[in-house]
Write a protein that holds these residues in place. Structure first.
Motif, PDB file in Angstrom:
ATOM      1  N   ARG A 157       0.814  -1.177  -0.013  1.00 14.57           N
ATOM      2  CA  ARG A 157       0.063   0.012   0.028  1.00 14.57           C
ATOM      3  C   ARG A 157       0.948   1.189   0.030  1.00 14.57           C
ATOM      4  NH1 ARG A 157      -2.812  -1.038   3.873  1.00 14.57           N
ATOM      5  NH2 ARG A 157      -4.654  -1.617   2.592  1.00 14.57           N
ATOM      6  N   PHE A 158       1.971   1.199   0.734  1.00 16.03           N
ATOM      7  CA  PHE A 158       2.914   2.370   0.728  1.00 16.03           C
ATOM      8  C   PHE A 158       3.631   2.389  -0.461  1.00 16.03           C
ATOM      9  CE2 PHE A 158       7.146   4.019   1.735  1.00 16.03           C
ATOM     10  CZ  PHE A 158       6.797   5.425   2.380  1.00 16.03           C
ATOM     11  N   LYS A 161       1.286   4.333  -2.994  1.00 20.80           N
ATOM     12  CA  LYS A 161       1.390   5.726  -2.713  1.00 20.80           C
ATOM     13  C   LYS A 161       2.414   6.355  -3.321  1.00 20.80           C
ATOM     14  CE  LYS A 161      -1.797   5.330   1.063  1.00 20.80           C
ATOM     15  NZ  LYS A 161      -1.920   5.651   2.857  1.00 20.80           N
ATOM     16  N   THR A 162       3.605   5.886  -3.030  1.00 21.33           N
ATOM     17  CA  THR A 162       4.879   6.429  -3.437  1.00 21.33           C
ATOM     18  C   THR A 162       5.425   6.180  -4.792  1.00 21.33           C
ATOM     19  OG1 THR A 162       6.179   4.774  -2.145  1.00 21.33           O
ATOM     20  CG2 THR A 162       5.632   6.501  -0.913  1.00 21.33           C
ATOM     21  N   GLN A 169       2.912   1.482  -9.796  1.00 20.07           N
ATOM     22  CA  GLN A 169       1.560   1.522  -8.977  1.00 20.07           C
ATOM     23  C   GLN A 169       0.853   0.511  -9.319  1.00 20.07           C
ATOM     24  OE1 GLN A 169      -0.952   5.270  -9.424  1.00 20.07           O
ATOM     25  NE2 GLN A 169      -2.074   4.481  -7.959  1.00 20.07           N
ATOM     26  N   ASP A 173      -0.148  -2.525  -6.611  1.00 19.03           N
ATOM     27  CA  ASP A 173      -1.768  -2.632  -6.351  1.00 19.03           C
ATOM     28  C   ASP A 173      -2.155  -4.127  -6.471  1.00 19.03           C
ATOM     29  OD1 ASP A 173      -2.412   0.072  -5.524  1.00 19.03           O
ATOM     30  OD2 ASP A 173      -2.986   0.653  -7.724  1.00 19.03           O
ATOM     31  N   ARG A 176      -0.441  -5.683  -3.137  1.00 19.23           N
ATOM     32  CA  ARG A 176      -1.478  -5.367  -2.373  1.00 19.23           C
ATOM     33  C   ARG A 176      -2.564  -6.261  -2.298  1.00 19.23           C
ATOM     34  NH1 ARG A 176      -5.962  -2.406  -1.505  1.00 19.23           N
ATOM     35  NH2 ARG A 176      -5.658  -1.654  -3.581  1.00 19.23           N
TER      36      ARG A 176
END
Length: 230
Positions: A157-158, A161-162, A169, A173, A176
């Motif tokens: 998740r981090f 976001k980064t 991304q 995802d 995650r």
């Protein structure tokens, strides 16, 4: 000289001690070896046993080590092991220091390593009931899997976001979702296992805070009573 009866029904005279003497000799020899390895006197070992809440006098330890003590209570073995920073099973079956031992009276000598594995339940013995030990081992494994899934899910998740690109991304995802599913599956199996354990009348192990949602919430008895009155 003593007489031993073996599993095939034959008797044989030999110079080996009886089974209980062999067990006591194993414990005595390993206590003495570990005590000397630490550079302790019998008195120092006795003082450490007393600190643990179960005094074993110096002369009792000395008599045990010399073979003059007639009995060896299990509670003494447990405290001696704790005082020497080892496990009780390691005193009874000193792997590497006693090559062979007897598991029960009238049985053949077997490698001490094999006897230890059967004593602890590591090696399955046909017909033996392990109780709820396999269930608790499975419980511990599911807890580890669920926690690992939650941790990896948070990392992904981090990372999402980064992420500095769309591809990064999307990969984060996917990771995650993968680890989230892993955690959910482990928690679901944990819930079922814990329910089955309670149905067996067992007390379930405590869960870490991160898994507090595994057990369904207990019904609000006050609310139920109020609704019944209405």
């Amino acid at each position: 000289m003593t007489q031993c009866r073996f599993d095939d029904g034959t008797d044989e005279d030999d110079d080996f001690p009886e089974w209980e003497d062999r067990v006591k000799a194993n414990v005595a020899g390993e206590v003495r070896r570990r005590r000397k390895e630490r550079g302790w006197s019998a008195q120092e070992l006795a003082e450490r046993c007393e600190q643990l809440g179960h005094p074993i006098p110096r002369n009792v330890i000395a008599n045990m080590e010399s073979g003059r003590r007639a009995n060896l209570p299990l509670v003494d073995v447990m405290v001696l092991a704790a005082a020497l920073k080892t496990y009780p099973a390691c005193l009874i079956f000193p792997v590497g220091y006693v090559e062979e031992t007897q598991e029960l009276p009238f049985q053949q000598l077997v490698p001490t390593w094999e006897a230890l594995r059967r004593f602890t339940g590591e090696e399955h013995v046909p017909g033996y009931d392990a109780g709820l030990v396999p269930d608790f081992e499975r419980h511990a494994s599911l807890v580890r899997t669920a926690l690992a899934g939650l941790e990896e899910e948070e990392r992904a998740r981090f990372a999402a976001k980064t992420a500095t690109s769309r591809a990064q991304q999307e990969e984060a995802d996917r990771q995650r979702a993968k680890y989230g599913d892993q955690a959910i599956a482990a928690k679901y199996r944990l819930r079922i296992l814990r329910r089955e354990l309670r149905e067996e009348g067992a007390v379930t192990p405590d869960l870490p805070p991160a898994l507090n949602d595994v057990d369904p919430p207990e019904p609000d008895t006050d609310t139920d009573t109020t609704e019944e009155r209405l």
